[in-house]
Design a protein around this motif. Sequence first.
Motif, PDB file in Angstrom:
ATOM      1  N   ARG A 118       9.730  -2.040 -48.492  1.00  0.00           N
ATOM      2  CA  ARG A 118       9.503  -0.443 -48.317  1.00  0.00           C
ATOM      3  C   ARG A 118      10.752   0.219 -48.255  1.00  0.00           C
ATOM      4  NH1 ARG A 118      11.027   1.853 -43.787  1.00  0.00           N
ATOM      5  NH2 ARG A 118      12.048   0.597 -42.055  1.00  0.00           N
ATOM      6  N   PRO A 119      10.768   1.491 -49.030  1.00  0.00           N
ATOM      7  CA  PRO A 119      11.846   2.415 -48.822  1.00  0.00           C
ATOM      8  C   PRO A 119      12.196   2.898 -47.827  1.00  0.00           C
ATOM      9  CG  PRO A 119       9.871   3.443 -49.800  1.00  0.00           C
ATOM     10  CD  PRO A 119       9.449   1.911 -49.609  1.00  0.00           C
ATOM     11  N   GLU A 120      13.577   2.876 -47.457  1.00  0.00           N
ATOM     12  CA  GLU A 120      14.058   3.414 -46.258  1.00  0.00           C
ATOM     13  C   GLU A 120      14.002   4.794 -46.098  1.00  0.00           C
ATOM     14  OE1 GLU A 120      15.666   2.481 -42.159  1.00  0.00           O
ATOM     15  OE2 GLU A 120      14.761   1.060 -43.873  1.00  0.00           O
ATOM     16  N   ASP A 121      14.380   5.416 -47.166  1.00  0.00           N
ATOM     17  CA  ASP A 121      14.193   6.823 -47.276  1.00  0.00           C
ATOM     18  C   ASP A 121      14.420   7.354 -48.690  1.00  0.00           C
ATOM     19  OD1 ASP A 121      14.411   9.661 -46.222  1.00  0.00           O
ATOM     20  OD2 ASP A 121      16.478   9.618 -45.993  1.00  0.00           O
ATOM     21  N   ILE A 122      13.775   8.549 -48.897  1.00  0.00           N
ATOM     22  CA  ILE A 122      13.780   9.196 -50.407  1.00  0.00           C
ATOM     23  C   ILE A 122      14.408  10.585 -50.287  1.00  0.00           C
ATOM     24  CG2 ILE A 122      11.646   7.825 -50.819  1.00  0.00           C
ATOM     25  CD1 ILE A 122      10.071  10.322 -50.391  1.00  0.00           C
ATOM     26  N   ALA A 123      14.825  11.102 -51.529  1.00  0.00           N
ATOM     27  CA  ALA A 123      15.357  12.477 -51.792  1.00  0.00           C
ATOM     28  C   ALA A 123      14.971  12.742 -53.313  1.00  0.00           C
ATOM     29  CB  ALA A 123      16.594  12.387 -51.638  1.00  0.00           C
ATOM     30  N   VAL A 124      15.089  13.945 -53.490  1.00  0.00           N
ATOM     31  CA  VAL A 124      15.112  14.555 -54.710  1.00  0.00           C
ATOM     32  C   VAL A 124      16.409  15.025 -55.340  1.00  0.00           C
ATOM     33  CG1 VAL A 124      13.983  15.905 -56.611  1.00  0.00           C
ATOM     34  CG2 VAL A 124      12.760  14.769 -54.756  1.00  0.00           C
ATOM     35  N   LEU A 184      13.835  11.160 -58.584  1.00  0.00           N
ATOM     36  CA  LEU A 184      13.505  10.655 -57.220  1.00  0.00           C
ATOM     37  C   LEU A 184      14.796   9.449 -57.053  1.00  0.00           C
ATOM     38  CD1 LEU A 184      11.882   9.938 -54.781  1.00  0.00           C
ATOM     39  CD2 LEU A 184      10.785   8.154 -56.218  1.00  0.00           C
ATOM     40  N   ILE A 185      15.351   9.710 -55.822  1.00  0.00           N
ATOM     41  CA  ILE A 185      16.113   8.723 -55.215  1.00  0.00           C
ATOM     42  C   ILE A 185      15.629   8.023 -53.951  1.00  0.00           C
ATOM     43  CG2 ILE A 185      18.522   8.528 -54.220  1.00  0.00           C
ATOM     44  CD1 ILE A 185      18.559   9.553 -57.126  1.00  0.00           C
ATOM     45  N   TYR A 186      15.657   6.616 -54.032  1.00  0.00           N
ATOM     46  CA  TYR A 186      15.256   5.901 -52.623  1.00  0.00           C
ATOM     47  C   TYR A 186      16.091   5.025 -52.527  1.00  0.00           C
ATOM     48  CZ  TYR A 186      13.516   2.102 -55.600  1.00  0.00           C
ATOM     49  OH  TYR A 186      13.304   0.706 -56.322  1.00  0.00           O
ATOM     50  N   ILE A 187      16.196   4.525 -51.252  1.00  0.00           N
ATOM     51  CA  ILE A 187      17.245   3.462 -51.000  1.00  0.00           C
ATOM     52  C   ILE A 187      16.577   2.411 -50.238  1.00  0.00           C
ATOM     53  CG2 ILE A 187      19.187   5.179 -50.354  1.00  0.00           C
ATOM     54  CD1 ILE A 187      18.087   5.189 -47.516  1.00  0.00           C
ATOM     55  N   ASP A 188      17.218   1.195 -50.610  1.00  0.00           N
ATOM     56  CA  ASP A 188      16.420  -0.155 -50.091  1.00  0.00           C
ATOM     57  C   ASP A 188      17.365  -0.797 -49.080  1.00  0.00           C
ATOM     58  OD1 ASP A 188      15.260  -2.829 -49.835  1.00  0.00           O
ATOM     59  OD2 ASP A 188      14.516  -2.606 -52.154  1.00  0.00           O
ATOM     60  N   TYR A 189      16.752  -0.778 -47.800  1.00  0.00           N
ATOM     61  CA  TYR A 189      17.947  -1.335 -46.714  1.00  0.00           C
ATOM     62  C   TYR A 189      18.212  -2.638 -47.147  1.00  0.00           C
ATOM     63  CZ  TYR A 189      19.737  -2.077 -41.993  1.00  0.00           C
ATOM     64  OH  TYR A 189      20.583  -2.584 -41.066  1.00  0.00           O
ATOM     65  N   LYS A 190      16.953  -3.432 -47.176  1.00  0.00           N
ATOM     66  CA  LYS A 190      17.144  -5.012 -47.231  1.00  0.00           C
ATOM     67  C   LYS A 190      18.007  -5.411 -48.753  1.00  0.00           C
ATOM     68  CE  LYS A 190      12.878  -6.188 -44.544  1.00  0.00           C
ATOM     69  NZ  LYS A 190      11.961  -7.062 -44.612  1.00  0.00           N
ATOM     70  N   VAL A 197      20.928   1.652 -53.706  1.00  0.00           N
ATOM     71  CA  VAL A 197      20.380   3.087 -53.836  1.00  0.00           C
ATOM     72  C   VAL A 197      19.919   3.355 -55.080  1.00  0.00           C
ATOM     73  CG1 VAL A 197      21.228   5.785 -54.084  1.00  0.00           C
ATOM     74  CG2 VAL A 197      22.290   4.082 -52.409  1.00  0.00           C
ATOM     75  N   ASN A 198      18.728   3.828 -55.479  1.00  0.00           N
ATOM     76  CA  ASN A 198      17.813   3.808 -56.625  1.00  0.00           C
ATOM     77  C   ASN A 198      17.443   4.773 -56.923  1.00  0.00           C
ATOM     78  OD1 ASN A 198      17.393   0.354 -56.788  1.00  0.00           O
ATOM     79  ND2 ASN A 198      17.028   1.123 -54.746  1.00  0.00           N
ATOM     80  N   ILE A 199      17.536   5.136 -58.473  1.00  0.00           N
ATOM     81  CA  ILE A 199      16.964   6.401 -59.132  1.00  0.00           C
ATOM     82  C   ILE A 199      15.736   6.175 -60.170  1.00  0.00           C
ATOM     83  CG2 ILE A 199      18.841   6.112 -60.982  1.00  0.00           C
ATOM     84  CD1 ILE A 199      18.963   9.169 -60.917  1.00  0.00           C
ATOM     85  N   VAL A 200      14.896   7.044 -59.763  1.00  0.00           N
ATOM     86  CA  VAL A 200      13.609   6.810 -60.749  1.00  0.00           C
ATOM     87  C   VAL A 200      13.712   8.112 -61.564  1.00  0.00           C
ATOM     88  CG1 VAL A 200      10.985   6.803 -60.814  1.00  0.00           C
ATOM     89  CG2 VAL A 200      12.467   5.669 -59.087  1.00  0.00           C
ATOM     90  N   GLN A 201      13.838   7.924 -62.809  1.00  0.00           N
ATOM     91  CA  GLN A 201      14.060   9.212 -63.760  1.00  0.00           C
ATOM     92  C   GLN A 201      12.595   9.882 -64.060  1.00  0.00           C
ATOM     93  OE1 GLN A 201      16.611   7.648 -66.679  1.00  0.00           O
ATOM     94  NE2 GLN A 201      18.484   8.475 -65.750  1.00  0.00           N
ATOM     95  N   ASN A 202      12.858  10.974 -64.685  1.00  0.00           N
ATOM     96  CA  ASN A 202      11.534  11.633 -65.124  1.00  0.00           C
ATOM     97  C   ASN A 202      10.542  10.719 -65.799  1.00  0.00           C
ATOM     98  OD1 ASN A 202      11.994  14.039 -63.541  1.00  0.00           O
ATOM     99  ND2 ASN A 202      13.180  14.780 -65.359  1.00  0.00           N
TER     100      ASN A 202
END
Length: 346
Positions: A141-147, A153-159, A163-168
């Motif tokens: 599960r993602p710990e948090d998201i941002a744009v 889309l930016i999401y972080i994976d705690y486990k 820090v991951n980026i999802v482009q358009n």
Amino acid sequence: MCDTTAFWSSCCRLFRKPPRKERQFIKHRLPEQTDSLSSSSSSTADVYTNPFLQEAAEFFHPNRSPLDTSKVVAAIDTSKVLAAIDTSKVTAVIDTGHGHLNSVACLNDENIWTCGNDKMIRLYNLQGEQVNSVKTKSGNRPEDIAVDHGGDLIYIDYKDRTVNIVQNTLTDCTYIRLQGWSPRSVCSTVSGDLLVIMDTDDEKTKMVRYSGSTEKQQIQFNDKGQSLFSSGGILCCCENQNLDICVSDCDAYLVVVVNQGGELRFMYTGSPSTTKQSFSPRGITGDSQSQILIADFNNNCIHILDQDGQFLCGLQGPWGLCVDTRDNLFVAECYTCKVKKIQYRS
């Protein structure tokens, strides 16, 4: 070793909210400000600090010296009681498919990203229709998201400590892989940088500013060398329009605000005169007027830190927050798994 029995006993004294005559607060005055959400409130704010918070601070921050009460602010405008949300100001309710809803991020004024306790991140329009979805690379599960400023889309994976980026194009790639640290919260800044809060298993917490994938700045200690943030709990962050950095620290029952250089400006500890339960900050965001909005999970309300200390209540487990370019507030309700769009400004 900390005496937890004694600590929780003191917390009971703090959060049981004894009769007014038994409560003593240190009173300060704030300078007048021109921006206000209510013309009926006093022009100068009364600010109170709660001395019992020292015990909580010592428990969660054993290496931190006593709080500087000159920088701890609490209740603002005690004449105001909690006001229920005017239903006419809830302009959209979006029912998400998450088990628990934790985070919401505005892609634009018409679409929002959401995430909860599953591996899916979902994009909805204001009509409640799912427009798209992304599955995390790891299946966690993602710990948090941002744009970010480019709309990615930016999401972080705690486990997975990434820090991951999802482009358009919805191409998911690992942006930053942390070594020895796990990310807790992420936000995009006015300049296009990313701010990431992270902690370690040995109870250290810091915030790092990234330009691209390059580290630019670390924020961890105050001017006395003591930790600004607690470790192992729920932390959320945002950058305000005035470039202040705001961090909600649930385990410490407070919000920490530092300037762009990382110097402590103040800590907000809630409003013991107008809330019934202990202050439990979750999501945090800022609007175009540099007002700070804080989701208070225990009291089912939103604190709006202007000189009037306004509140919005009538929510059910508010967690994630964001605002769009028109200062509409989006609130992610953990229990109902719904996002409410609220026009909180007149």
